[in-house]
Write a protein that holds these residues in place. Structure first.
Motif, PDB file in Angstrom:
ATOM      1  N   LEU A 145       0.820  -1.215   0.000  1.00  0.00           N
ATOM      2  CA  LEU A 145       0.000   0.000   0.000  1.00  0.00           C
ATOM      3  C   LEU A 145       0.855   1.267   0.000  1.00  0.00           C
ATOM      4  O   LEU A 145       0.535   2.235  -0.694  1.00  0.00           O
ATOM      5  CB  LEU A 145      -0.957  -0.011   1.197  1.00  0.00           C
ATOM      6  CG  LEU A 145      -2.043  -1.092   1.148  1.00  0.00           C
ATOM      7  CD1 LEU A 145      -2.856  -1.092   2.425  1.00  0.00           C
ATOM      8  CD2 LEU A 145      -2.927  -0.931  -0.080  1.00  0.00           C
ATOM      9  N   HIS A 146       1.938   1.261   0.733  1.00  0.00           N
ATOM     10  CA  HIS A 146       2.829   2.427   0.736  1.00  0.00           C
ATOM     11  C   HIS A 146       3.510   2.604  -0.625  1.00  0.00           C
ATOM     12  O   HIS A 146       3.690   3.728  -1.076  1.00  0.00           O
ATOM     13  CB  HIS A 146       3.873   2.319   1.854  1.00  0.00           C
ATOM     14  CG  HIS A 146       3.378   2.776   3.175  1.00  0.00           C
ATOM     15  ND1 HIS A 146       3.449   4.078   3.597  1.00  0.00           N
ATOM     16  CD2 HIS A 146       2.769   2.090   4.173  1.00  0.00           C
ATOM     17  CE1 HIS A 146       2.914   4.185   4.789  1.00  0.00           C
ATOM     18  NE2 HIS A 146       2.489   2.986   5.173  1.00  0.00           N
ATOM     19  N   SER A 147       3.876   1.504  -1.265  1.00  0.00           N
ATOM     20  CA  SER A 147       4.512   1.613  -2.582  1.00  0.00           C
ATOM     21  C   SER A 147       3.524   2.169  -3.609  1.00  0.00           C
ATOM     22  O   SER A 147       3.898   2.967  -4.459  1.00  0.00           O
ATOM     23  CB  SER A 147       5.081   0.270  -3.033  1.00  0.00           C
ATOM     24  OG  SER A 147       4.067  -0.661  -3.297  1.00  0.00           O
ATOM     25  N   ILE A 148       2.264   1.781  -3.498  1.00  0.00           N
ATOM     26  CA  ILE A 148       1.239   2.315  -4.392  1.00  0.00           C
ATOM     27  C   ILE A 148       1.041   3.806  -4.134  1.00  0.00           C
ATOM     28  O   ILE A 148       0.964   4.605  -5.068  1.00  0.00           O
ATOM     29  CB  ILE A 148      -0.091   1.541  -4.226  1.00  0.00           C
ATOM     30  CG1 ILE A 148       0.065   0.129  -4.789  1.00  0.00           C
ATOM     31  CG2 ILE A 148      -1.253   2.272  -4.895  1.00  0.00           C
ATOM     32  CD1 ILE A 148      -1.085  -0.807  -4.439  1.00  0.00           C
ATOM     33  N   LYS A 149       0.977   4.183  -2.873  1.00  0.00           N
ATOM     34  CA  LYS A 149       0.803   5.601  -2.532  1.00  0.00           C
ATOM     35  C   LYS A 149       1.935   6.446  -3.124  1.00  0.00           C
ATOM     36  O   LYS A 149       1.691   7.470  -3.762  1.00  0.00           O
ATOM     37  CB  LYS A 149       0.757   5.783  -1.014  1.00  0.00           C
ATOM     38  CG  LYS A 149       0.671   7.251  -0.579  1.00  0.00           C
ATOM     39  CD  LYS A 149       0.709   7.401   0.921  1.00  0.00           C
ATOM     40  CE  LYS A 149       2.122   7.225   1.407  1.00  0.00           C
ATOM     41  NZ  LYS A 149       2.324   7.588   2.809  1.00  0.00           N
ATOM     42  N   LEU A 150       3.162   5.993  -2.936  1.00  0.00           N
ATOM     43  CA  LEU A 150       4.313   6.749  -3.447  1.00  0.00           C
ATOM     44  C   LEU A 150       4.308   6.823  -4.972  1.00  0.00           C
ATOM     45  O   LEU A 150       4.498   7.899  -5.554  1.00  0.00           O
ATOM     46  CB  LEU A 150       5.624   6.118  -2.961  1.00  0.00           C
ATOM     47  CG  LEU A 150       5.915   6.207  -1.468  1.00  0.00           C
ATOM     48  CD1 LEU A 150       7.125   5.346  -1.118  1.00  0.00           C
ATOM     49  CD2 LEU A 150       6.128   7.638  -1.039  1.00  0.00           C
TER      50      LEU A 150
END
Length: 181
Positions: A145-150
């Protein structure tokens, strides 16, 4: 020997990809036919289908393997995700978008959905690798989820500047990237 390492295989694949890129500068994507591509690449139809499923597959491969390599290749060797690396990715992505829009203006709009999908996936993959190293204790879902956000944020900001034609304020971009990390 594996076919993907065979110089003849690679040379033929390169001929097809280059022919496609040349045609994309001359015609709209929807007007480009397999016959156009094979004629320009000087290969037969069967050879094209040996390498690619259809012209959409070719477009995906050109973007993922060829064009995006320039955007992400120099950051994948870095050890950690820093603001400088994020800034480099953002600037490279912005340059990539502008270059593609200028070179293939006729087809750029047709490419946009594919470009978005591929860039977001590739950026997320790079971000995921960085986050896994930095946060070994995080569960997979959190890293994902953090990689998608970034990746989506960087992509979205870059398209804003491509669409507006404005030059980004480096200070504001840097501040935003610091907040994201």
């Amino acid at each position: 020997m594996e076919k993907t390492l065979d110089p003849r295989f690679l040379r033929t694949r390169r001929l097809i990809m280059d022919a496609f890129l040349q045609l994309a500068m001359e015609k709209d994507f929807k007007e480009i036919t397999i016959k156009d591509i094979t004629s320009r690449a000087t290969v037969n139809r069967a050879t094209f289908y040996y390498h690619f499923f259809d012209k959409h597959d070719l477009l995906e491969k050109v973007l993922a393997e060829d064009v995006l390599q320039g955007v992400l290749s120099h950051v994948e060797t870095e050890k950690a995700l820093t603001v400088d690396i994020m800034q480099t990715i953002f600037n490279s992505l912005l340059q990539f978008h502008r270059s593609l829009a200028n070179q293939c203006m006729r087809s750029y709009e047709a490419f946009t959905p594919k470009i978005e999908m591929i860039i977001k996936e590739e950026l997320a993959r790079v971000m995921r690798d960085f986050l896994k190293k930095k946060h070994e204790d995080w569960p997979y879902e959190k890293v994902e989820l953090h990689s998608i956000k970034l990746s989506w944020t960087i992509y979205g900001i870059s398209t804003k500047y491509v669409a507006s034609g404005e030059q980004p304020n480096e200070e504001i971009i840097r501040e935003l990237l610091e907040e994201m990390i």
